[in-house]
Design a protein around this motif. Structure first.
Motif, PDB file in Angstrom:
ATOM      1  N   ILE A 294      30.754 -11.974 -20.115  1.00 40.27           N
ATOM      2  CA  ILE A 294      29.340 -11.691 -19.899  1.00 40.27           C
ATOM      3  C   ILE A 294      28.684 -11.663 -21.271  1.00 40.27           C
ATOM      4  O   ILE A 294      29.118 -10.920 -22.151  1.00 40.27           O
ATOM      5  CB  ILE A 294      29.131 -10.340 -19.198  1.00 40.27           C
ATOM      6  CG1 ILE A 294      29.804 -10.327 -17.834  1.00 40.27           C
ATOM      7  CG2 ILE A 294      27.644 -10.031 -19.059  1.00 40.27           C
ATOM      8  CD1 ILE A 294      29.838  -8.965 -17.172  1.00 40.27           C
ATOM      9  N   ALA A 295      27.676 -12.493 -21.455  1.00 41.67           N
ATOM     10  CA  ALA A 295      26.922 -12.496 -22.704  1.00 41.67           C
ATOM     11  C   ALA A 295      25.541 -11.928 -22.417  1.00 41.67           C
ATOM     12  O   ALA A 295      24.921 -12.276 -21.414  1.00 41.67           O
ATOM     13  CB  ALA A 295      26.815 -13.915 -23.256  1.00 41.67           C
TER      14      ALA A 295
ATOM     15  N   LEU B  61      18.079 -12.055 -21.069  1.00 40.40           N
ATOM     16  CA  LEU B  61      18.911 -12.922 -20.250  1.00 40.40           C
ATOM     17  C   LEU B  61      20.385 -12.562 -20.414  1.00 40.40           C
ATOM     18  O   LEU B  61      20.846 -12.260 -21.516  1.00 40.40           O
ATOM     19  CB  LEU B  61      18.702 -14.381 -20.684  1.00 40.40           C
ATOM     20  CG  LEU B  61      19.248 -15.468 -19.795  1.00 40.40           C
ATOM     21  CD1 LEU B  61      18.489 -15.505 -18.462  1.00 40.40           C
ATOM     22  CD2 LEU B  61      19.114 -16.820 -20.483  1.00 40.40           C
ATOM     23  N   ALA B  62      21.103 -12.574 -19.302  1.00 42.62           N
ATOM     24  CA  ALA B  62      22.553 -12.426 -19.311  1.00 42.62           C
ATOM     25  C   ALA B  62      23.151 -13.751 -18.849  1.00 42.62           C
ATOM     26  O   ALA B  62      22.541 -14.462 -18.046  1.00 42.62           O
ATOM     27  CB  ALA B  62      22.995 -11.310 -18.373  1.00 42.62           C
ATOM     28  N   VAL B  63      24.315 -14.087 -19.353  1.00 44.51           N
ATOM     29  CA  VAL B  63      25.029 -15.271 -18.891  1.00 44.51           C
ATOM     30  C   VAL B  63      26.386 -14.806 -18.374  1.00 44.51           C
ATOM     31  O   VAL B  63      27.159 -14.184 -19.102  1.00 44.51           O
ATOM     32  CB  VAL B  63      25.212 -16.316 -20.013  1.00 44.51           C
ATOM     33  CG1 VAL B  63      26.017 -17.502 -19.502  1.00 44.51           C
ATOM     34  CG2 VAL B  63      23.859 -16.778 -20.542  1.00 44.51           C
ATOM     35  N   LEU B  64      26.629 -15.073 -17.099  1.00 44.79           N
ATOM     36  CA  LEU B  64      27.899 -14.727 -16.468  1.00 44.79           C
ATOM     37  C   LEU B  64      28.771 -15.976 -16.485  1.00 44.79           C
ATOM     38  O   LEU B  64      28.367 -17.020 -15.968  1.00 44.79           O
ATOM     39  CB  LEU B  64      27.684 -14.255 -15.037  1.00 44.79           C
ATOM     40  CG  LEU B  64      26.663 -13.122 -14.846  1.00 44.79           C
ATOM     41  CD1 LEU B  64      26.515 -12.798 -13.368  1.00 44.79           C
ATOM     42  CD2 LEU B  64      27.048 -11.908 -15.635  1.00 44.79           C
ATOM     43  N   ARG B  65      29.936 -15.899 -17.099  1.00 45.87           N
ATOM     44  CA  ARG B  65      30.835 -17.046 -17.209  1.00 45.87           C
ATOM     45  C   ARG B  65      32.002 -16.836 -16.258  1.00 45.87           C
ATOM     46  O   ARG B  65      32.748 -15.871 -16.368  1.00 45.87           O
ATOM     47  CB  ARG B  65      31.337 -17.190 -18.628  1.00 45.87           C
ATOM     48  CG  ARG B  65      32.358 -18.304 -18.786  1.00 45.87           C
ATOM     49  CD  ARG B  65      32.641 -18.596 -20.223  1.00 45.87           C
ATOM     50  NE  ARG B  65      31.449 -19.251 -20.760  1.00 45.87           N
ATOM     51  CZ  ARG B  65      31.242 -19.475 -22.050  1.00 45.87           C
ATOM     52  NH1 ARG B  65      32.134 -19.090 -22.924  1.00 45.87           N
ATOM     53  NH2 ARG B  65      30.145 -20.081 -22.456  1.00 45.87           N
TER      54      ARG B  65
ATOM     55  N   ARG C 166      34.710 -24.189 -16.238  1.00 42.11           N
ATOM     56  CA  ARG C 166      33.836 -23.063 -16.550  1.00 42.11           C
ATOM     57  C   ARG C 166      32.487 -23.263 -15.875  1.00 42.11           C
ATOM     58  O   ARG C 166      31.941 -24.353 -15.869  1.00 42.11           O
ATOM     59  CB  ARG C 166      33.650 -22.990 -18.059  1.00 42.11           C
ATOM     60  CG  ARG C 166      32.871 -21.792 -18.499  1.00 42.11           C
ATOM     61  CD  ARG C 166      32.707 -21.806 -19.989  1.00 42.11           C
ATOM     62  NE  ARG C 166      31.570 -22.664 -20.306  1.00 42.11           N
ATOM     63  CZ  ARG C 166      31.322 -23.173 -21.499  1.00 42.11           C
ATOM     64  NH1 ARG C 166      32.146 -22.952 -22.493  1.00 42.11           N
ATOM     65  NH2 ARG C 166      30.271 -23.916 -21.712  1.00 42.11           N
TER      66      ARG C 166
ATOM     67  N   ASP D  66      28.786 -21.381 -16.054  1.00 41.39           N
ATOM     68  CA  ASP D  66      27.924 -20.379 -16.678  1.00 41.39           C
ATOM     69  C   ASP D  66      26.667 -20.223 -15.839  1.00 41.39           C
ATOM     70  O   ASP D  66      26.012 -21.211 -15.520  1.00 41.39           O
ATOM     71  CB  ASP D  66      27.519 -20.807 -18.097  1.00 41.39           C
ATOM     72  CG  ASP D  66      28.693 -20.821 -19.058  1.00 41.39           C
ATOM     73  OD1 ASP D  66      29.729 -20.218 -18.738  1.00 41.39           O
ATOM     74  OD2 ASP D  66      28.568 -21.434 -20.128  1.00 41.39           O
ATOM     75  N   ILE D  67      26.350 -18.977 -15.490  1.00 40.31           N
ATOM     76  CA  ILE D  67      25.174 -18.709 -14.665  1.00 40.31           C
ATOM     77  C   ILE D  67      24.235 -17.799 -15.446  1.00 40.31           C
ATOM     78  O   ILE D  67      24.557 -16.623 -15.668  1.00 40.31           O
ATOM     79  CB  ILE D  67      25.565 -18.056 -13.323  1.00 40.31           C
ATOM     80  CG1 ILE D  67      26.552 -18.969 -12.578  1.00 40.31           C
ATOM     81  CG2 ILE D  67      24.326 -17.740 -12.495  1.00 40.31           C
ATOM     82  CD1 ILE D  67      27.104 -18.392 -11.316  1.00 40.31           C
ATOM     83  N   PRO D  68      23.078 -18.332 -15.879  1.00 44.76           N
ATOM     84  CA  PRO D  68      22.107 -17.487 -16.581  1.00 44.76           C
ATOM     85  C   PRO D  68      21.345 -16.630 -15.574  1.00 44.76           C
ATOM     86  O   PRO D  68      20.943 -17.110 -14.510  1.00 44.76           O
ATOM     87  CB  PRO D  68      21.184 -18.493 -17.266  1.00 44.76           C
ATOM     88  CG  PRO D  68      21.306 -19.741 -16.464  1.00 44.76           C
ATOM     89  CD  PRO D  68      22.667 -19.727 -15.826  1.00 44.76           C
ATOM     90  N   VAL D  69      21.169 -15.360 -15.896  1.00 47.46           N
ATOM     91  CA  VAL D  69      20.509 -14.410 -14.997  1.00 47.46           C
ATOM     92  C   VAL D  69      19.556 -13.549 -15.823  1.00 47.46           C
ATOM     93  O   VAL D  69      19.986 -12.962 -16.828  1.00 47.46           O
ATOM     94  CB  VAL D  69      21.549 -13.490 -14.306  1.00 47.46           C
ATOM     95  CG1 VAL D  69      20.868 -12.497 -13.389  1.00 47.46           C
ATOM     96  CG2 VAL D  69      22.583 -14.296 -13.558  1.00 47.46           C
TER      97      VAL D  69
END
Length: 89
Positions: free
Chosen positions: A37-38, A43-47, A55, A57-60
């Motif tokens: 999790i970045a 914004l958070a990016v769930l990998r 891989r 990556d879902i930006p939220v």
């Protein structure tokens, strides 16, 4: 199977179609692991990792994380009750 025999290759599962309003169908790979999790300021990016090792990556937006958490809690509650054979209240 002997321990030195190579493992058979994993077959990637068929995509899952999810009925949602709007243009579709929506298809997602089956994810097996939340790898990272970045977090940024907004914004958070769930990998995630898929069954075939790719891989995703879902930006939220940060503000959506609470809503996603609540939806995940509800989905888990339904899944547990369905597994246990109880009704969902």
């Amino acid at each position: 199977m002997a321990s030195d025999d190579p493992e058979p290759p994993r077959r990637a599962p068929d995509p899952i179609e999810i009925p949602l309003p709007g243009d579709g169908p929506f298809q997602l790979p089956i994810c097996t692991d939340l790898k990272e999790i970045a977090l940024g300021e907004s914004l958070a990016v769930l990998r995630f990792e898929t069954l075939d090792g790719k891989r995703v990556d879902i930006p939220v937006p940060i503000g959506m994380l609470v809503e996603i958490g609540e939806a995940a809690d509800e989905a888990l509650m339904h899944a547990v009750k369905a597994r246990d054979g109880t009704s969902v209240q």
